[in-house]
Scaffold this motif. Structure first.
Motif, short mmCIF file in Angstrom:
data_model
loop_
_atom_site.label_atom_id
_atom_site.label_comp_id
_atom_site.label_asym_id
_atom_site.label_seq_id
_atom_site.Cartn_x
_atom_site.Cartn_y
_atom_site.Cartn_z
N HIS B 29 -42.39 33.75 -6.14
CA HIS B 29 -42.10 34.15 -7.52
C HIS B 29 -42.16 35.67 -7.65
N ALA B 30 -41.04 36.25 -8.08
CA ALA B 30 -40.95 37.70 -8.14
C ALA B 30 -41.52 38.28 -9.43
N THR B 31 -41.54 37.47 -10.48
CA THR B 31 -41.96 37.98 -11.79
C THR B 31 -43.35 37.47 -12.12
N LEU B 32 -44.21 38.37 -12.55
CA LEU B 32 -45.60 38.02 -12.88
C LEU B 32 -45.94 38.57 -14.24
N PHE B 49 -44.56 42.24 -14.59
CA PHE B 49 -44.12 42.87 -13.35
C PHE B 49 -42.88 42.16 -12.82
N GLN B 50 -41.96 42.92 -12.27
CA GLN B 50 -40.88 42.38 -11.47
C GLN B 50 -41.09 42.96 -10.08
N ASN B 51 -41.44 42.09 -9.12
CA ASN B 51 -41.95 42.54 -7.82
C ASN B 51 -43.15 43.46 -8.07
N ASN B 52 -43.13 44.70 -7.64
CA ASN B 52 -44.29 45.55 -7.92
C ASN B 52 -43.99 46.60 -8.98
N GLY B 53 -42.88 46.46 -9.68
CA GLY B 53 -42.54 47.38 -10.76
C GLY B 53 -42.86 46.80 -12.12
N ARG B 69 -49.89 45.51 -9.06
CA ARG B 69 -49.33 44.47 -8.20
C ARG B 69 -48.74 45.19 -7.00
N LEU B 70 -49.62 45.64 -6.12
CA LEU B 70 -49.25 46.62 -5.11
C LEU B 70 -48.20 46.13 -4.11
N LYS B 71 -48.30 44.92 -3.64
CA LYS B 71 -47.36 44.45 -2.62
C LYS B 71 -46.39 43.43 -3.18
N GLY B 72 -46.29 43.39 -4.51
CA GLY B 72 -45.34 42.48 -5.13
C GLY B 72 -45.74 41.02 -5.03
N VAL B 73 -47.03 40.77 -4.74
CA VAL B 73 -47.48 39.38 -4.66
C VAL B 73 -48.60 39.18 -5.68
#
Lengths: 118, 114
Positions: B29-32, B49-53, B69-73
């Motif tokens: 899941h890319a969006t958090l 967040f979308q990935n780490n942005g 969300r440093l590594k996009g996880v």
């Protein structure tokens, strides 16, 4: 700004009967999504049903159905054959499409606490 | 498939202390999202967040709240220093991608600030 209103803080229904939860919303958007989420006492929010605004047909998921009135900005949830496991807080939520990188956050109402009585 | 994981489930702190919450979204899941749910209210988005942005943090009180969300996880939400009004359930949710409208929620962290 979009708002979602749930005017019934609490409702009660007898097992096996039908209950309808009300929700109204305000938006200037023409295309959007509407949701009903269930939050049992354990707190895990679960999606019950969703409706796309461009679809005229009301969504149905087993015992759950909606009455979507776009002009009236109304989105009610009907639960048929109520079961004890339906006891939970129910939230109505609005989502606008993610145009051009904008957020697709959920905007929630204040919830309706439904108690199913044996 | 494992759901959204959050820890701790409960936290009690004194006002002016610091606290951190952790969230691990569903794999892929890319969006958090982080939502704050105050008692008697519906959840309100704090940050997406979308990935780490960061997509949206307009409702995040940036003088005391931070999230990464440093590594996009997985992601961490921090409050420093906490105030009484921060008492709430903090919900993490994830979705497969921006284009998908279903958000899957974790069990939440109940924070009590004394």
């Amino acid at each position: 700004a979009q708002t979602v209103t749930q005017s019934q803080p609490e409702m009660s229904v007898q097992e096996a009967e039908t209950v309808t939860l009300s929700c109204t919303y305000d938006t200037s958007e023409n295309n959007y999504y509407l949701f009903w989420y269930k939050q049992p006492p354990s707190r895990q929010m679960i999606l019950v049903i969703r409706q796309e605004a461009y679809k005229q047909q009301n969504a149905t998921e087993n015992r759950f159905s909606v009455n979507f009135q776009k002009a009236a900005k109304s989105f009610s949830l009907k639960i048929s054959d109520s079961q004890l496991g339906d006891t939970a807080m129910y939230f109505c939520a609005f989502m606008r499409p993610n145009y051009g990188g904008a957020t697709n956050k959920l905007i929630f109402g204040t919830g309706t606490l439904l108690a199913v009585q044996p | 498939e494992a759901g959204v994981a959050q820890s701790p489930r409960y936290k009690i702190i004194e006002k002016r202390q610091s606290v951190a919450f952790w969230c691990n979204p569903i794999s892929g899941h890319a969006t958090l999202y982080w939502y704050q749910q105050i008692l008697g209210q519906g959840p309100k988005l704090l940050i997406q967040f979308q990935n780490n942005g960061v997509v949206d943090d307009s409702q995040l009180p940036k003088d005391r709240f931070s999230a990464e969300r440093l590594k996009g996880v997985d992601s961490t939400l921090k409050i420093q220093p906490a105030k009484l009004e921060d008492s709430a359930v903090y919900l993490c949710a994830s979705s497969l991608a921006y284009l998908y409208n279903e958000q899957f929620f974790g069990p939440g962290t109940r924070l009590t600030v004394l």
